[in-house]
Design an enzyme around this catalytic site. Structure first.
Site, PDB file in Angstrom:
ATOM      1  N   ASP A  32       0.884  -1.173   0.000  1.00  0.00           N
ATOM      2  CA  ASP A  32       0.000   0.000   0.000  1.00  0.00           C
ATOM      3  C   ASP A  32       0.920   1.221   0.000  1.00  0.00           C
ATOM      4  O   ASP A  32       1.957   1.219   0.680  1.00  0.00           O
ATOM      5  CB  ASP A  32      -0.857  -0.034   1.274  1.00  0.00           C
ATOM      6  CG  ASP A  32      -1.999   0.973   1.213  1.00  0.00           C
ATOM      7  OD1 ASP A  32      -3.163   0.540   1.290  1.00  0.00           O
ATOM      8  OD2 ASP A  32      -1.731   2.189   1.106  1.00  0.00           O
ATOM      9  N   ALA A  59      -0.561   4.872  -8.447  1.00  0.00           N
ATOM     10  CA  ALA A  59      -1.552   4.675  -7.379  1.00  0.00           C
ATOM     11  C   ALA A  59      -2.000   6.015  -6.825  1.00  0.00           C
ATOM     12  O   ALA A  59      -1.190   6.918  -6.620  1.00  0.00           O
ATOM     13  CB  ALA A  59      -0.951   3.835  -6.256  1.00  0.00           C
ATOM     14  N   THR A  65      -1.053  15.799 -12.800  1.00  0.00           N
ATOM     15  CA  THR A  65      -2.364  15.998 -13.419  1.00  0.00           C
ATOM     16  C   THR A  65      -2.653  17.445 -13.810  1.00  0.00           C
ATOM     17  O   THR A  65      -2.215  18.379 -13.129  1.00  0.00           O
ATOM     18  CB  THR A  65      -3.463  15.518 -12.435  1.00  0.00           C
ATOM     19  OG1 THR A  65      -4.740  16.019 -12.862  1.00  0.00           O
ATOM     20  CG2 THR A  65      -3.243  16.031 -11.017  1.00  0.00           C
ATOM     21  N   GLU A  81      -5.284  18.835 -13.245  1.00  0.00           N
ATOM     22  CA  GLU A  81      -6.063  19.453 -12.154  1.00  0.00           C
ATOM     23  C   GLU A  81      -5.211  20.432 -11.362  1.00  0.00           C
ATOM     24  O   GLU A  81      -5.742  21.315 -10.684  1.00  0.00           O
ATOM     25  CB  GLU A  81      -6.610  18.368 -11.225  1.00  0.00           C
ATOM     26  CG  GLU A  81      -7.778  17.592 -11.802  1.00  0.00           C
ATOM     27  CD  GLU A  81      -9.038  18.433 -11.965  1.00  0.00           C
ATOM     28  OE1 GLU A  81      -9.479  19.040 -10.973  1.00  0.00           O
ATOM     29  OE2 GLU A  81      -9.558  18.498 -13.086  1.00  0.00           O
ATOM     30  N   TYR A 115      -7.735  16.884  -3.902  1.00  0.00           N
ATOM     31  CA  TYR A 115      -7.023  15.979  -4.812  1.00  0.00           C
ATOM     32  C   TYR A 115      -5.865  16.716  -5.489  1.00  0.00           C
ATOM     33  O   TYR A 115      -4.718  16.261  -5.488  1.00  0.00           O
ATOM     34  CB  TYR A 115      -7.996  15.438  -5.870  1.00  0.00           C
ATOM     35  CG  TYR A 115      -7.307  14.751  -7.037  1.00  0.00           C
ATOM     36  CD1 TYR A 115      -6.872  13.438  -6.934  1.00  0.00           C
ATOM     37  CD2 TYR A 115      -7.073  15.429  -8.247  1.00  0.00           C
ATOM     38  CE1 TYR A 115      -6.210  12.814  -7.998  1.00  0.00           C
ATOM     39  CE2 TYR A 115      -6.427  14.807  -9.307  1.00  0.00           C
ATOM     40  CZ  TYR A 115      -6.006  13.506  -9.177  1.00  0.00           C
ATOM     41  OH  TYR A 115      -5.353  12.892 -10.223  1.00  0.00           O
ATOM     42  N   LYS A 172      -1.783  16.298  -5.184  1.00  0.00           N
ATOM     43  CA  LYS A 172      -0.995  15.965  -6.378  1.00  0.00           C
ATOM     44  C   LYS A 172       0.092  17.017  -6.639  1.00  0.00           C
ATOM     45  O   LYS A 172       1.154  16.701  -7.175  1.00  0.00           O
ATOM     46  CB  LYS A 172      -1.922  15.859  -7.595  1.00  0.00           C
ATOM     47  CG  LYS A 172      -2.664  14.525  -7.674  1.00  0.00           C
ATOM     48  CD  LYS A 172      -1.722  13.415  -8.155  1.00  0.00           C
ATOM     49  CE  LYS A 172      -2.459  12.110  -8.370  1.00  0.00           C
ATOM     50  NZ  LYS A 172      -1.584  11.043  -8.878  1.00  0.00           N
TER      51      LYS A 172
END
Ligand code: NAP
Ligand code: F7E
Length: 326
Positions: free
Chosen positions: A59, A82, A126, A128, A151, A155
């Site tokens: 993880d 991930a 990203t 975004e 988010y 990032k």
């Protein structure tokens, strides 16, 4: 000797397409897998590669599992795909989003730095991160960032910590600033797949409506299969550099609806689409439109699949899948 690639997020949309590409290029492909009761290998199975990839339990939030993976495999290339990748839910789980997307990336970079610093590292950044920032309507590698969601903020940390590892420790660590990319493997909560699955259901008589949020949002939508090629090329350069990857076309959610419904012979989607406030975001990104000239020049990368073909591909795949179940 075969090259070894480690892919985090191997069960996701990009993880599956990237693994397929790497297998075609004769890599040994390993993926970090989270333990869950209902494991899903649907994407890897759909591409017919489930039994050709290898899994390591782990993880991104568990540094021990990352140490184990890097120490055991000593991979040539690490692709960090991930993430808690859904912008809409990031306001509901902002801490998890930060722990996975931001601190998880730091843990992985730190593990590589101490155990196997020659591994080449790709970070899934990203569009975004730009938020509503643009230069004459376009975003490039030089456009200032102004993230608009938990988010995107997480990032952005991952983006800068990747650059920082390159600048501080000389690691081959790069970020791909990828604009939205879709496919028949796209998660069902994202607007494109929600629409194509909804359209297929309506056409087949097993659905009646699609409930959506902001129909005026504009996105630069490409095909995931094209975008994973850019990720791989970024790790094959003489010098590590970041690249923006986009199609250079932008369209509204309404235009996506136009094409998707028209493709199944329904010219007017208004009776089937309801705007539902629950799908509006506290702060949306209104328009993304990328200029990927640097990738074209230095990576020789250009998108092959364009908007109309992408919409049709996704509608056809959902029609076929649902019709089989009837
Ligand atoms: P996706 O389909 O949602 O896949 C996300 C993957 O991350 C899944 O394999 C998921 O595993 C895994 N994951 C989530 N939390 C994890 C954790 N704590 N530890 C280990 N694995 C974990 O995403 P995608 O569309 O393929 O996108 C790939 C990456 O690119 C993401 O980082 C995304 O944020 C970024 N990105 C995507 C786009 C796009 O348009 N698709 C654009 C720019 C950047 P499970 O199967 O266990 O859930
Ligand atoms: O939303 C609007 C929504 O969730 C696109 C992720 O891969 O790409 C993706 O993030 C637009 C937004 O993608 C609904 O408000 C309207 O303006 O499909 P989306 P996203 O937020 O752009 C980026 C590049 C990533 O990095 C992310 O990981 O569509 N919209 N109505 C809707 N969106 C959703 N999901 N659901 C609706 O009902």
């Amino acid at each position: 000797m075969k090259k070894i690639a480690l892919v985090t997020g191997i069960t996701g949309q990009d993880g599956a397409y990237l693994s397929k590409l790497l297998l075609e290029k004769d890599y040994d492909v390993y993926g970090i897998m989270r333990r869950t009761i209902n494991r899903s290998f649907e994407n890897l199975e759909t591409l017919g590669i489930y039994d050709q990839v290898n899994f390591i339990d782990g993880d991104l939030t568990d540094e021990c599992s990352l140490i184990n993976a890097i120490k055991t495999l000593r991979p040539h290339e690490v692709y960090n795909l991930a993430a808690q990748s859904f912008v809409g839910v990031s306001w509901d789980v902002p801490i998890l989003t930060a722990e996975v997307n931001a601190i998880g990336t730091l843990k992985l970079l730190n593990t590589i730095r101490y155990i196997h610093p020659t591994a080449r590292f790709y970070q899934a950044s990203t569009s975004e991160m730009f938020g509503n920032s643009h230069e004459n309507g376009l975003q490039t590698e030089e456009t200032p960032f102004h993230p608009r969601s938990p988010y995107a903020i997480a990032k952005l940390y991952a983006h800068w910590i990747t650059i920082n590892h390159r600048e501080s420790f000389g690691m081959y660590a790069v970020s791909g600033i990828l604009f939205n990319h879709e496919s028949p493997l796209r998660g069902r909560e994202f607007v494109t797949r929600k629409i194509t699955e909804g359209v297929a259901r309506i056409k087949l008589g097993i659905g009646t409506e699609i409930r959506l949020g902001n129909l005026d949002a504009k996105r630069d939508w490409g095909f995931a299969g094209d975008y994973v090629e850019a990720m791989w090329r970024m790790l094959q350069q003489a010098e590590p550099e970041d690249f923006l990857i986009s199609t250079g076309e932008t369209h509204t959610v309404r235009e996506f609806l136009d094409l998707a419904f028209a493709h199944v012979g329904i010219p007017d989607w208004n009776p089937y689409v309801k705007v539902d406030p629950q799908f509006m975001r506290p702060a949306d990104v209104f328009a993304l439109h990328g200029h990927s000239g640097k990738a074209k020049e230095k990576l020789g990368w250009e998108p092959k699949v364009h908007f109309e073909e992408l919409v049709k591909m996704m509608v056809d795949a959902d029609m076929k899948r649902l019709a089989k179940k009837m």
